[in-house]
Design a protein around this motif. Structure first.
Motif, PDB file in Angstrom:
ATOM      1  N   HIS A  29      18.823  62.258  55.344  1.00 45.40           N
ATOM      2  CA  HIS A  29      18.237  61.569  54.195  1.00 45.40           C
ATOM      3  C   HIS A  29      18.779  62.232  52.931  1.00 45.40           C
ATOM      4  N   PHE A  30      19.505  61.481  52.110  1.00 45.77           N
ATOM      5  CA  PHE A  30      19.932  62.018  50.824  1.00 45.77           C
ATOM      6  C   PHE A  30      18.843  61.731  49.802  1.00 45.77           C
ATOM      7  N   LEU A  31      18.269  62.809  49.268  1.00 49.71           N
ATOM      8  CA  LEU A  31      17.210  62.744  48.270  1.00 49.71           C
ATOM      9  C   LEU A  31      17.699  63.417  46.989  1.00 49.71           C
ATOM     10  N   PRO A  32      17.095  63.141  45.839  1.00 44.97           N
ATOM     11  CA  PRO A  32      17.592  63.699  44.572  1.00 44.97           C
ATOM     12  C   PRO A  32      17.713  65.216  44.545  1.00 44.97           C
ATOM     13  N   ALA A  33      16.818  65.935  45.219  1.00 44.61           N
ATOM     14  CA  ALA A  33      16.890  67.401  45.204  1.00 44.61           C
ATOM     15  C   ALA A  33      17.925  67.945  46.176  1.00 44.61           C
ATOM     16  N   GLY A  34      18.407  67.089  47.099  1.00 47.53           N
ATOM     17  CA  GLY A  34      19.360  67.525  48.103  1.00 47.53           C
ATOM     18  C   GLY A  34      19.062  66.865  49.432  1.00 47.53           C
ATOM     19  N   PRO A  35      19.937  67.024  50.419  1.00 48.61           N
ATOM     20  CA  PRO A  35      19.752  66.348  51.702  1.00 48.61           C
ATOM     21  C   PRO A  35      18.597  66.927  52.510  1.00 48.61           C
ATOM     22  N   PHE A  36      17.961  66.048  53.265  1.00 42.78           N
ATOM     23  CA  PHE A  36      16.925  66.440  54.215  1.00 42.78           C
ATOM     24  C   PHE A  36      17.419  65.985  55.584  1.00 42.78           C
ATOM     25  N   ALA A  37      17.816  66.931  56.417  1.00 36.27           N
ATOM     26  CA  ALA A  37      18.407  66.611  57.715  1.00 36.27           C
ATOM     27  C   ALA A  37      17.375  66.791  58.819  1.00 36.27           C
ATOM     28  N   ILE A  38      17.342  65.828  59.739  1.00 29.75           N
ATOM     29  CA  ILE A  38      16.518  65.898  60.942  1.00 29.75           C
ATOM     30  C   ILE A  38      17.469  65.935  62.123  1.00 29.75           C
ATOM     31  N   LEU A  39      17.410  67.008  62.885  1.00 30.90           N
ATOM     32  CA  LEU A  39      18.400  67.260  63.929  1.00 30.90           C
ATOM     33  C   LEU A  39      17.702  67.415  65.273  1.00 30.90           C
ATOM     34  N   PRO A  40      18.166  66.711  66.295  1.00 33.29           N
ATOM     35  CA  PRO A  40      17.438  66.672  67.569  1.00 33.29           C
ATOM     36  C   PRO A  40      17.525  67.976  68.350  1.00 33.29           C
ATOM     37  N   LEU A  41      16.366  68.442  68.817  1.00 31.11           N
ATOM     38  CA  LEU A  41      16.295  69.609  69.681  1.00 31.11           C
ATOM     39  C   LEU A  41      15.816  69.206  71.074  1.00 31.11           C
ATOM     40  N   LYS A  42      16.022  70.099  72.013  1.00 28.38           N
ATOM     41  CA  LYS A  42      15.558  69.898  73.379  1.00 28.38           C
ATOM     42  C   LYS A  42      14.034  69.909  73.421  1.00 28.38           C
ATOM     43  N   ASP A  43      13.463  69.022  74.219  1.00 30.90           N
ATOM     44  CA  ASP A  43      12.010  69.067  74.431  1.00 30.90           C
ATOM     45  C   ASP A  43      11.617  70.419  75.017  1.00 30.90           C
ATOM     46  N   LYS A  44      10.418  70.864  74.668  1.00 26.91           N
ATOM     47  CA  LYS A  44       9.944  72.159  75.168  1.00 26.91           C
ATOM     48  C   LYS A  44       8.451  72.063  75.430  1.00 26.91           C
ATOM     49  N   ASP A 101      31.228  70.772  48.738  1.00 27.16           N
ATOM     50  CA  ASP A 101      30.819  70.928  47.347  1.00 27.16           C
ATOM     51  C   ASP A 101      30.765  69.566  46.650  1.00 27.16           C
ATOM     52  N   GLY A 102      31.782  68.739  46.892  1.00 22.88           N
ATOM     53  CA  GLY A 102      31.801  67.416  46.292  1.00 22.88           C
ATOM     54  C   GLY A 102      30.664  66.542  46.786  1.00 22.88           C
ATOM     55  N   LEU A 103      30.378  66.595  48.094  1.00 22.31           N
ATOM     56  CA  LEU A 103      29.273  65.813  48.641  1.00 22.31           C
ATOM     57  C   LEU A 103      27.938  66.239  48.031  1.00 22.31           C
ATOM     58  N   ASN A 104      27.758  67.554  47.892  1.00 26.90           N
ATOM     59  CA  ASN A 104      26.504  68.036  47.321  1.00 26.90           C
ATOM     60  C   ASN A 104      26.352  67.591  45.871  1.00 26.90           C
ATOM     61  N   ARG A 105      27.428  67.663  45.102  1.00 26.47           N
ATOM     62  CA  ARG A 105      27.373  67.211  43.707  1.00 26.47           C
ATOM     63  C   ARG A 105      27.098  65.706  43.633  1.00 26.47           C
ATOM     64  N   LEU A 106      27.704  64.955  44.532  1.00 22.56           N
ATOM     65  CA  LEU A 106      27.581  63.504  44.501  1.00 22.56           C
ATOM     66  C   LEU A 106      26.188  63.031  44.873  1.00 22.56           C
ATOM     67  N   PHE A 107      25.568  63.707  45.865  1.00 24.84           N
ATOM     68  CA  PHE A 107      24.318  63.202  46.410  1.00 24.84           C
ATOM     69  C   PHE A 107      23.072  63.921  45.903  1.00 24.84           C
ATOM     70  N   SER A 108      23.199  65.113  45.362  1.00 20.94           N
ATOM     71  CA  SER A 108      22.006  65.852  44.926  1.00 20.94           C
ATOM     72  C   SER A 108      21.679  65.538  43.468  1.00 20.94           C
ATOM     73  N   ASN A 109      21.437  64.278  43.201  1.00 19.31           N
ATOM     74  CA  ASN A 109      21.081  63.858  41.849  1.00 19.31           C
ATOM     75  C   ASN A 109      20.448  62.472  41.933  1.00 19.31           C
ATOM     76  N   ASP A 110      19.920  62.005  40.805  1.00 17.75           N
ATOM     77  CA  ASP A 110      19.266  60.702  40.781  1.00 17.75           C
ATOM     78  C   ASP A 110      19.846  59.825  39.678  1.00 17.75           C
ATOM     79  N   LEU A 111      21.117  60.005  39.384  1.00 15.94           N
ATOM     80  CA  LEU A 111      21.773  59.200  38.352  1.00 15.94           C
ATOM     81  C   LEU A 111      22.117  57.829  38.925  1.00 15.94           C
ATOM     82  N   LEU A 112      21.622  56.774  38.291  1.00 18.62           N
ATOM     83  CA  LEU A 112      21.782  55.431  38.829  1.00 18.62           C
ATOM     84  C   LEU A 112      23.244  55.035  39.046  1.00 18.62           C
ATOM     85  N   PRO A 113      24.171  55.273  38.093  1.00 19.86           N
ATOM     86  CA  PRO A 113      25.564  54.870  38.341  1.00 19.86           C
ATOM     87  C   PRO A 113      26.159  55.555  39.571  1.00 19.86           C
TER      88      PRO A 113
END
Length: 415
Positions: A212-227, A361-373
């Motif tokens: 999930h790309f959110l304005p403050a930065g990405p929120f990743a959900i990564l699958p783990l083994k059931d336990k 670095d480019g991905l983080n700059r591109l996605f960690s913001n809320d600028l409409l354009p």
């Protein structure tokens, strides 16, 4: 430095007993056998690795290496394959998170591009394999080292010294070895922290990873083994550094509510397994990866943003490249710290490391913001990529570590 013939039993000392350091020790023993005495020095070696809450995405190339080294069979018991991945881009308050990009998870038929493995389990498997291979595990940090005629005199904090033909810094982003060697570091902080935790949830994730790309930065959900019958995922939550103390200071139920706002309800009700820990995020690279009888690997050589999940994997590519260069030198009758072998390692790794750093670095700059354009441009770009299967296959192979000059271990070949 003159190239001199070796005598049997040259010693390699590796400062740092994390995944990169232990993998390198094991790879060197597999490649050179009794011709190298390998010692891993780390005060944490004497501690239980089970306290590490982090999990890592092990790309297909790194998995092939671990399989060759005889580690994967043990680690696989706790590994969860990534079968597909989706990418969304939205604001936190948006009621709907549209999916802009999807990937299936195979780099080759039947071979997932990555597996999620809990760090503690992998470190435990590596320690066991190193012990079997004859690696010496010393529960001590390196206190100091000094240049000798044909290597390094290495002194340990717990006392004792050893003569090393090659000293390897695998002691992390704040490497003492790098600093003592006088190798400069170029980097900066992102003003972000990565909050890491394990989540239990009601419904199975079915091997799906979510970014999930959110304005403050990405929120990743990564699958783990059931336990213990529970469905589990790892989260890597990027947040502005200034907001982290307040978040971690929340009462347990309030912190869980903040996680739930970002995690969503697709997997049902959630609960925290253990506590949330925060790690500062930044980018950095050492001016040199090698010195006189010295090499840097992993975070001691470079640090990137976790946005693409490649930090550990490029460190393991360092391991594969250095082990290959050193093994070839030893087989030619040269010392493991041979100048040309180390230069070959640096050439093999420099371009890949810089490229990955620039990309993340480019991905983080591109996605960690809320600028409409920017949001409009990036969402259009994600949508276009989603309609180009050949390009998506290239990205999958790149993420799997299967593009470019791939070291032999990463191809699944023994040294």
């Amino acid at each position: 430095m003159a190239r001199t013939a070796r005598s049997k039993g040259h010693e390699v000392v590796i400062a740092g007993g994390g995944i990169a350091g232990l993998s390198l020790a094991l790879a060197l023993k597999h490649g050179a056998g009794d011709a190298l005495a390998v010692t891993v020095c780390d005060p944490g070696i004497g501690r239980d690795p089970g306290v590490d809450p982090r999990a890592s995405a092990i790309a297909a190339g790194a998995r092939r290496m671990l399989e060759v080294l005889g580690v994967w069979r043990q680690a696989e018991a706790g590994a969860e394959p990534m079968l597909d991945m989706i990418v969304t881009d939205s604001r936190l308050k948006d009621p709907v998170r549209p999916v802009f990009l999807t990937f299936d998870g195979e780099v080759e038929p039947g071979e997932p591009f990555a597996h999620m493995v809990e760090n503690a389990a992998l470190i435990g498997a590596l320690r066991d394999a190193c012990g079997t291979a004859g690696v010496t595990l010393a529960p001590s940090a390196v206190a100091r080292f000094a240049r000798t005629t044909d290597g390094m005199a290495v002194a340990l904090e717990t006392g004792g010294t050893c003569d090393a033909a090659l000293l390897v810094a695998a002691d992390g982003a704040r490497s003492r070895i790098r600093r003592m060697a006088g190798i400069q570091w170029i980097g900066r902080s992102y003003g972000q922290s990565g909050l890491v935790a394990t989540i239990r949830h009601e419904r199975p994730h079915e091997g799906r990873a979510v970014e999930h790309f959110l304005p403050a930065g990405p929120f990743a959900i990564l699958p783990l083994k059931d336990k213990d019958g529970a469905h589990r995922s790892s989260i890597v939550w990027t947040e502005r550094e200034r907001d982290v103390p307040a978040l971690l200071g929340l009462a347990a139920e309030d912190l869980l509510a903040e996680v739930e706002r970002r995690f969503g309800l697709e997997l049902g009700g959630i609960a925290l397994e253990g506590r949330v820990q925060a790690f500062p995020l930044g980018i950095g690279i050492a001016r040199r990866f090698v010195g006189d009888h010295l090499a840097l690997v992993g975070d001691a050589a470079h640090v990137i943003h976790p946005i693409a999940g490649q930090g550990l994997n490029i460190g393991l590519r360092d391991v594969a490249a250095l082990a290959e260069a050193v093994t070839e030198a030893v087989r030619l009758g040269l010392p493991p710290g041979d100048e040309e072998a180390l230069a070959r390692y640096e050439r093999a790794r420099r371009f890949d490391t810089v490229t990955m750093g620039v990309m993340t670095d480019g991905l983080n700059r591109l996605f960690s913001n809320d600028l409409l354009p920017l949001r409009l441009v990036r969402d259009l770009g994600l949508g276009l990529v989603d309609r180009m299967p050949d390009l998506k296959r290239f990205f999958i192979r790149e993420a799997a570590g299967m593009v470019g000059a791939v070291p032999r271990l990463m191809r699944g070949e023994a040294l």
